[in-house]
Write an enzyme that holds these catalytic residues in place. Structure first.
Site, mmCIF file in Angstrom:
data_model
loop_
_atom_site.group_PDB
_atom_site.id
_atom_site.type_symbol
_atom_site.label_atom_id
_atom_site.label_comp_id
_atom_site.label_asym_id
_atom_site.label_seq_id
_atom_site.Cartn_x
_atom_site.Cartn_y
_atom_site.Cartn_z
ATOM 1 N N THR A 232 -36.860 43.191 -29.098
ATOM 2 C CA THR A 232 -36.820 43.501 -30.542
ATOM 3 C C THR A 232 -35.482 44.320 -30.746
ATOM 4 O O THR A 232 -34.882 45.031 -29.751
ATOM 5 C CB THR A 232 -37.952 44.413 -31.041
ATOM 6 N N ASP A 233 -35.033 44.326 -31.927
ATOM 7 C CA ASP A 233 -34.141 45.465 -32.357
ATOM 8 C C ASP A 233 -34.855 46.606 -32.352
ATOM 9 O O ASP A 233 -36.024 46.748 -32.218
ATOM 10 C CB ASP A 233 -33.398 45.021 -33.644
ATOM 11 N N TRP A 234 -33.952 47.688 -32.361
ATOM 12 C CA TRP A 234 -34.617 49.185 -32.077
ATOM 13 C C TRP A 234 -35.604 49.485 -33.048
ATOM 14 O O TRP A 234 -34.932 49.829 -34.046
ATOM 15 C CB TRP A 234 -33.677 50.009 -31.330
ATOM 16 N N GLY A 235 -36.683 49.546 -32.691
ATOM 17 C CA GLY A 235 -37.622 49.967 -33.722
ATOM 18 C C GLY A 235 -38.067 48.613 -34.718
ATOM 19 O O GLY A 235 -38.699 48.885 -35.876
ATOM 20 N N GLY A 236 -37.803 47.451 -34.171
ATOM 21 C CA GLY A 236 -37.737 46.082 -34.927
ATOM 22 C C GLY A 236 -39.309 45.625 -34.883
ATOM 23 O O GLY A 236 -39.439 44.561 -35.237
#
Length: 806
Positions: A232-236
Site C-alpha cells: 500500500t501507499d502509506w496509510g492507503g
C-alpha cells in the site's frame, strides 16, 4: 538462494498469527520479523530520485530530516533526457546507496500519467505519454534492482491528482484506462520486472485501487505476469481483507496490530480461505529473500554519484528558445547581469515524501562567478514567495541597465508544488512577471533560466531572447546550467510533456482539482499532445520539443513491419545529440474517428560529431497499430494504411512513409460520441460521457446531510458547523501560519491531514489512538460534542490502562 519449495516450507511452519504479522509494518519504515523462524525485518524507504532514509523521527511527508544522500534530478527532469541508458546508471547509483544503508525497498519510480499540469506531484512523474514513462521507469528499475534492492513502481493506478487523493474516485473509460493510464505500468513490468508495486490511494471507477481485483489480479498478475509484492501507499489501506483478496500483501506503516487481528479473524471465521493469506505470505518471503543484504556491501561513492547527478542534469536541460543564436555565452558576450533569486537559492527537487537531504548542492550563481564570463553583479530581483519588494525590483533594474546580457532566473517556488496539494493556477508569481516585463522594457537581451516541476504559462516567451528550462535538476543542476549556457555542454533535452499557451487550453482545466467525490476523465484518450494535435489547439511548446547548438538533418526513412530506420546527420559545427521520435498516424485519424492523429511509438537518442551520419533503428512499441476494445476486453489490431513519421517533436515532422497493416477489421467506438470523434473533448456532455462509460455517473459531490463515518475524510468537516468546522479551521489556518513563518514544506504537507480518512487517524497513530477513541471523535464532529468528549476521555483512559498493563 531459496527455492519456491523452501519458501512454501517456511510459510507452512508459521502460525496464523505469524503469517498475519508479516502483512503490516513493525513501525513506519520496517516490516515485522519472525524471530522464531529466522525471518528478518526489512526496511522500505522513499527514494524516487534519492534515498530518503530517516535516522530519527519518521514521517511520509518530508517534514523531518533524513540521512545525506545524492539528490539526482527528479523524474520530470530525467524524462527530458529520453535516455534509458542514463536512467539505468542513475538507478544503479540509487540502488548502491540504498544497499549501503541496508534498505531493501526503494519506493520509486513514480510513473503516473501527467493528465493535467496543475497536479501537485507531476515533478515525481515522467510524462504525459505512457511509452516515455514506461521505458524510462523500466530502465530506472533495472538499475536499482541490479544492486539487490527492490524498486517499487507507483502509484498503481490513475493517481492523477492530489486533491482528496485518499478518497477521490477517478472515473475513466476502459479504453483510456488501458491505452493511457495502465500502459506505462505494463511496459515497466514487462521491461523492468519490478519486485514490488505500490497501490495508489484513490478509487478507480468506484473501487479503491488497493482492493481492485481487476487491477491487481486480472491485469497486473494474470495479464502482465507480475510475480512480485504489492504494498500500500502509506496509510492507503481501506478494507484490509478486501485488499488481501485483491492481491495486496503488505500494508504500511504499522497499524499497531489492528489489521493483523482483522486478518486472523477473517481466516478463523471463514470469511477468506487461509490459502489467500498463504499466497501473500509467500510474496513477502520472496521479497525478503530477493533483497537479502550482502554482508560486504561497499560504501557508496558519493563523489562519483554527484558527478553522475551533474551529468544527468546536463542531459536533461531543454533549450526552448534561442533567437539569433544568443546562446551559448562566451567571454566576449560582454557584461552579464545575474538576476533572480533562483540563481542563488536553487529549486532542484520537489517536496513531500521524495524530499532528499543532498550531500551537496551547487548553485548557478557560484558556477557563473567561477566561469570566464564577465559577471558584473547579482540581484535577487523578487521575494521568494510572491511578496512585493520595490527595493529588490529597483536594484535589479539598475543592475540590468549596466549589462550587455541579462541572465534571468525564474520559476516555481517551494510553496507552489508539493505532494498532497495541487496547484491552483499555471502562472508564475506576479512579482516575477512584473520584473520580467520591466526588464524587457530596457531592451537588454534576456536569457531566462526556468525552474519548476511542471509547465507554466510564459506570456513573455516571444519577447525574450532565449529560454533554458532547467526543470528540477537535482543537486548538480547549478553547474549543469552554466555548462550549457556557456556551450561546454550542448543541450539535448526534449520536453516529455506539452506546454500549453494558457491553462484554459487544457481539456480538463474546468474541473481538475475542483471536485469532491469524483474526478471525471471526460477527455478519455486525449491527454497532452493527443488532444492538442487532434483538436488543433496551439501550444507554447509541443511535446518532444527541444533545441540544440547544432542542427540535424533526417533522411532515408525506411519502414518495415516491426521497425523503421532513419538516417540522421549532424549538419552543424559542434557535437550534439538528437532525440529521434517515431510517431504513427492511424488511417483517417484526422477525420471523424475516435483516435489520436498521431501517437509516439518509438524513440532513440543518438550522439553525432559535426558532419557525422548515423542510421537509427527504432522498433515499434507494442500495440503500435492497436486500440483497446472495451467490449472484448482485449487489444485489437486495426488494419489499414498507416503513416510512419520521423520527427523532432509531435509538430516537427521531418519524414513520412506509408505502411500497410493487416488487422482484424475496423472498430467503431464513436457512435453517438460527436466530441470524441472531433477531439474537442473540452465540450463533452454528461450524456456523451455516460455513453462512453456505459453506465450512469456517480455523484460528484459529498452528501453533506449525513453523519460522517470512518471512511469519510477530514475535509468533509468543512461547513458543518460546531466542532466539525473548528477542526477544519484549525488545520486550514495552521497551514497559512506555517507559510507566513517561511515553512512552505510544512504548510503544504499540513494539508495532508485534511484528506486523511478518519479510519487512518487510528491506524497511523502508532497505537496512540484506537477505534473507540476514533468513534468518540466522530460523535464530536457529527454535532454531539460533549457526549463525544466524554466518550473520548473514557476511551482514552481505558486505552492507557490497557497499554500500561501490557
Amino acid at each position: 538462494m531459496s527455492t519456491p519449495d523452501s519458501i512454501r516450507g517456511l510459510r507452512s511452519a508459521m502460525t496464523l498469527a505469524e503469517k498475519a504479522s508479516l502483512m503490516s509494518g513493525a513501525n513506519f519504515w520496517n516490516t515485522k520479523p519472525v524471530p522464531r523462524l529466522g525471518i528478518p525485518s526489512i526496511m522500505l524507504t522513499d527514494g524516487p530520485h534519492g534515498l530518503r532514509k530517516q535516522g530519527g523521527a519518521a514521517d511520509h511527508l518530508g517534514l523531518n530530516d533524513s540521512l545525506p544522500a545524492t539528490c539526482f534530478p527528479p523524474a520530470v527532469a530525467l524524462a527530458t533526457s529520453w535516455d534509458a541508458s542514463l536512467l539505468a546508471r542513475v538507478g544503479a547509483a540509487l540502488g548502491s546507496e540504498a544497499a549501503a544503508e541496508r534498505v531493501s525497498v526503494l519506493l520509486g519510480p513514480g510513473l503516473n500519467i501527467k493528465r493535467n499540469p496543475l497536479a501537485g506531484r507531476n515533478f515525481e512523474y515522467f510524462s504525459e505519454d505512457p511509452l516515455v514513462a514506461g521505458r524510462l521507469a523500466a530502465a530506472l528499475i533495472r538499475g536499482i534492482q541490479s544492486r539487490g534492492v527492490a524498486a517499487s513502481a507507483k502509484h498503481f493506478a490513475v493517481n492523477s491528482q492530489e486533491t482528496h487523493r485518499m478518497s477521490i474516485d477517478e472515473i475513466v473509460d476502459e479504453r483510456a484506462l488501458h491505452e493511457i493510464y495502465l500502459e506505462g505500468f505494463r511496459i515497466a513490468v514487462a521491461e523492468g520486472d519490478p519486485w514490488t508495486v505500490m497501490s495508489s490511494y484513490n478509487r478507480v471507477n468506484g473501487t479503491y485501487a488497493n482492493e481492485n481485483v481487476s487491477l491487481l489480479r486480472d491485469v497486473l498478475r494474470t495479464s502482465w505476469g507480475f510475480d512480485g509484492l504489492v504494498v500500500t501507499d502509506w496509510g492507503g489501506n481501506n478494507d484490509r481483507v478486501a485488499g488481501l483478496v485483491a492481491g495486496n500483501a503488505l500494508e504500511m506503516p504499522s497499524t499497531d496490530g489492528v489489521t493483523d487481528r482483522v486478518i486472523i479473524a477473517a481466516v478463523e471465521s471463514g470469511t477468506i480461505d487461509e490459502s489467500v493469506l498463504d499466497d501473500r505470505v509467500e510474496e513477502m518471503l520472496r521479497l525478503i529473500e530477493r533483497t537479502a543484504p550482502s554482508p560486504d556491501a561497499p560504501a557508496a561513492d558519493l563523489d562519483a554519484h554527484h558527478d553522475l547527478a551533474v551529468e544527468a542534469a546536463e542531459n536533461s536541460l531543454v533549450l526552448l528558445r534561442n533567437e539569433n543564436g544568443i546562446l551559448p555565452l562566451a567571454p566576449e558576450s560582454g557584461r552579464i547581469a545575474v538576476i533572480g533569486d533562483f540563481a542563488a537559492v536553487p529549486r532542484y527537487q520537489g517536496s513531500g515524501s521524495s524530499l532528499v537531504n543532498p550531500t551537496r548542492a551547487e548553485t548557478a550563481l557560484d558556477a557563473l562567478r567561477a566561469s570566464a564570463l564577465d559577471v558584473i553583479g547579482y540581484e535577487p530581483g523578487f521575494a521568494r514567495r510572491d511578496r512585493p519588494s520595490a527595493r529588490r525590483l529597483r536594484r535589479a533594474l539598475r543592475l540590468a541597465a549596466r549589462a550587455d546580457r541579462v541572465l534571468l532566473f525564474l520559476g516555481l517556488d517551494e510553496s507552489a508544488e508539493a505532494e498532497a496539494v495541487d496547484r491552483t493556477h499555471m502562472r508564475l508569481a506576479a512579482n516575477q512577471l512584473q520584473l520580467t516585463r520591466e526588464l524587457i522594457a530596457l531592451n537588454v537581451p534576456i536569457v531566462v533560466v526556468l525552474a519548476g516541476g511542471a509547465p507554466v504559462e510564459l506570456p513573455f516567451a516571444d519577447e525574450v531572447d532565449a529560454i533554458l528550462n532547467s526543470s528540477l535538476a537535482g543537486q548538480g543542476g547549478g553547474r549543469a546550467v552554466v555548462r550549457v549556457l556557456t556551450g561546454q555542454v550542448n543541450p539535448s533535452g526534449k520536453l516529455a510533456e506539452s506546454y500549453p499557451l494558457r491553462y484554459a487550453d487544457v481539456p480538463s482545466s474546468a474541473t481538475f482539482g475542483r471536485t469532491e467525490a469524483t474526478s471525471e476523465h471526460r477527455e478519455s484518450i486525449y491527454v497532452g499532445y493527443r488532444y492538442f494535435d487532434k483538436a488543433g489547439v496551439s501550444v507554447r511548446y509541443p511535446f518532444g520539443h527541444g533545441l540544440s547548438y547544432t542542427t540535424f538533418a533526417y533522411s532515408d526513412l525506411i519502414v518495415g513491419p516491426a521497425a523503421a530506420d532513419i538516417t540522421v546527420t549532424n549538419t552543424g559545427e559542434v557535437a550534439g545529440s538528437e532525440v529521434v521520435q517515431l510517431y504513427i498516424e492511424a488511417p483517417d485519424a484526422a477525420d471523424e474517428r475516435f483516435r489520436a492523429i498521431r501517437e509516439l511509438r518509438g524513440f532513440a537518442k543518438v550522439a553525432l560529431q559535426p558532419g557525422e551520419i548515423k542510421t537509427v533503428h527504432i522498433e515499434y512499441a507494442d500495440h503500435a497499430f492497436d486500440i483497446y476494445d472495451p467490449v472484448s476486453g482485449a487489444w485489437r489490431t486495426i488494419g489499414g494504411e498507416y503513416t510512419v513519421l520521423a520527427a523532432a517533436s509531435s509538430r516537427d515532422i521531418r519524414l513520412r512513409a506509408s505502411i500497410r497493416v493487416e488487422g482484424q477489421g475496423d472498430l467503431d467506438l464513436a457512435s453517438g460520441l460527436e466530441h470524441y470523434r472531433s477531439g474537442h473533448v473540452d465540450r463533452v456532455t454528461d450524456d456523451e460521457f455516460q455513453t462512453l462509460l456505459g453506465r450512469e455517473l456517480p455523484p460528484a459531490t459529498w452528501q453533506s446531510n449525513r453523519p460522517l463515518t470512518r471512511d469519510d475524510i477530514v475535509a468533509q468537516t468543512k461547513g458543518r458547523g460546531g466542532f466539525a468546522s473548528v477542526l477544519y479551521s484549525v488545520i486550514d489556518r495552521s497551514s497559512d501560519v506555517l507559510m507566513l513563518l517561511g515553512r512552505p514544506h510544512a504548510a503544504n504537507n499540513t494539508r495532508f491531514a485534511l484528506d486523511l480518512p478518519f479510519r487512518s487517524i487510528a491506524r497511523m497513530s502508532g497505537g496512540a489512538v484506537n477505534d473507540a477513541m476514533l468513534d468518540a471523535l466522530l460523535v464530536m464532529v457529527n454535532g454531539r460534542f460533549w457526549r463525544g468528549a466524554r466518550q473520548l476521555f473514557a476511551a482514552w483512559r481505558a486505552h492507557r490502562r490497557a497499554r500500561l498493563s501490557e
